[in-house]
Enzyme design. Structure first.
Site, PDB file in Angstrom:
ATOM      1  N   ASP A   1       0.824  -1.150   0.052  1.00 47.63           N
ATOM      2  CA  ASP A   1       0.014   0.093   0.092  1.00 47.63           C
ATOM      3  C   ASP A   1       0.758   1.465   0.009  1.00 47.63           C
ATOM      4  OD1 ASP A   1      -2.339  -1.744   0.083  1.00 47.63           O
ATOM      5  OD2 ASP A   1      -2.369  -1.506   2.206  1.00 47.63           O
TER       6      ASP A   1
ATOM      7  N   ARG B   1      -2.927  -5.649   8.439  1.00 48.49           N
ATOM      8  CA  ARG B   1      -3.877  -4.664   9.270  1.00 48.49           C
ATOM      9  C   ARG B   1      -5.092  -5.421  10.021  1.00 48.49           C
ATOM     10  NH1 ARG B   1      -7.072  -2.739   4.380  1.00 48.49           N
ATOM     11  NH2 ARG B   1      -5.953  -3.736   2.591  1.00 48.49           N
TER      12      ARG B   1
ATOM     13  N   TYR C   1       7.623  -8.867   8.426  1.00 49.03           N
ATOM     14  CA  TYR C   1       6.913  -7.306   8.372  1.00 49.03           C
ATOM     15  C   TYR C   1       7.314  -6.928   9.919  1.00 49.03           C
ATOM     16  CZ  TYR C   1       4.115  -8.005   4.289  1.00 49.03           C
ATOM     17  OH  TYR C   1       3.637  -8.393   2.985  1.00 49.03           O
TER      18      TYR C   1
ATOM     19  N   ASP D   1      -6.610   0.578   9.303  1.00 50.48           N
ATOM     20  CA  ASP D   1      -5.146   1.110   9.269  1.00 50.48           C
ATOM     21  C   ASP D   1      -5.501   2.518   9.724  1.00 50.48           C
ATOM     22  OD1 ASP D   1      -5.588   2.692   6.982  1.00 50.48           O
ATOM     23  OD2 ASP D   1      -4.321   1.301   5.565  1.00 50.48           O
TER      24      ASP D   1
END
Length: 300
Positions: free
Chosen positions: A38, A179, A66, A80
């Site tokens: 994103d 998320r 991550y 988010d």
């Protein structure tokens, strides 16, 4: 010029933006990325150039690492920090590291995630975010993903104004929504939550230490040293099982021929075929003949 550039995607750019910039820099249309990030997310985004675009599906289908920050105190419609607030519940307690670690460990293994409403997953031919933007109710699908490990990052707890933040590192399968993981972690801790920051530090064999920025790519281009940034195609598929063939068989592979099923390796997943450590092709089991294997990609 064939190979893989382990790009560090910076905040504010889409994965498509990165592809378009590298097409201009490398002066080729054959450029593909290996897993969307994103715009507000930064991190490792391997970009395949020319012949390397043949391995995009195989490099995309690798484990990812991550580092994420989760904020307890409210949820958003996008899961988010960019979305609109949905639910609030102030955090008026100090949650201990031990409690956080216990909850994190409960997510290791196969877990089921409900796909975020703001995502490109299609339902009845339309992307979920199209339903969201038009306020159309829709049943979101769920999927199983694999969490190999998830650990609390020390000294990241912060509490202020009814919000509680902490960070974690996760190694997971392709298709994991971090998320959504943050939302689920918050629920397990008893609070509404969302993902407030995310960095991808590794995808497949490419990690942060390998990555270069667009500016660095442009600099190497100006110095006529662009090829020095390229990793070989073979590096991008080193996670696949290896099948070494002899010279006679290598000629058949080069011509894209089917081969007898080998007994030396498992063929339930795609595997790489090599001759004298040179990558020739990617093969898989034949769908209609259990005694044969067939090429999926052949490299020139």
């Amino acid at each position: 010029m064939d190979g893989i550039i382990p790009l560090w995607k910076e905040k504010g750019k889409t994965s498509h933006d990165c592809v378009m910039e590298l097409r201009r820099i490398c002066q080729t249309k054959k450029v593909g990325h290996t897993g969307t990030l994103d715009p507000e997310v930064e991190g490792v985004l391997p970009i395949c150039i020319n012949q390397a675009t043949k391995i995009v599906p195989f490099l995309t289908d690798t484990k990812k690492t991550y580092q994420a920050q989760v904020t307890l105190g409210y949820t958003t419609d996008t899961e988010d920090s960019t979305g609109e607030t949905i639910t609030k519940k102030p955090v008026n307690e100090m949650i201990s590291e031990q409690e956080i670690n216990t909850v994190l460990q409960s997510f290791v293994g196969n877990i089921t995630q409900v796909v975020p409403l703001y995502s490109a997953v299609k339902v009845n031919g339309r992307k979920l975010y199209e339903y969201a933007r038009n306020n159309i109710p829709v049943n979101r699908p769920s999927r199983q993903v694999w969490i190999e490990s998830i650990t609390y990052i020390p000294n990241t707890i912060k509490a202020d104004n009814g919000l509680f933040h902490f960070s974690f590192e996760v190694n997971c399968s392709k298709g994991t929504y971090i998320r959504t993981l943050c939302v689920d972690l918050g629920e397990a801790l008893g609070y509404p939550a969302h993902m407030s920051a995310l960095v991808r530090t590794k995808t497949g064999g490419f990690s942060q230490e390998h990555a270069v920025t667009i500016a660095e790519v442009k600099e190497k281009k100006a110095q006529n040293e662009l090829s020095r940034l390229l990793f070989p195609i073979s590096y991008g598929v080193k996670h696949l099982a290896r099948y070494e063939v002899d010279r006679e068989t290598s000629l058949k592979v080069a011509n894209g021929q089917k081969l007898p099923k080998p007994t030396s390796i498992a063929t339930d997943k795609p595997f790489r075929v090599e001759y004298q450590d040179n990558l020739l092709a990617i093969y898989q089991k034949h769908p209609n003949n259990e005694n044969e294997i067939k090429p999926v990609r052949v490299f020139q």
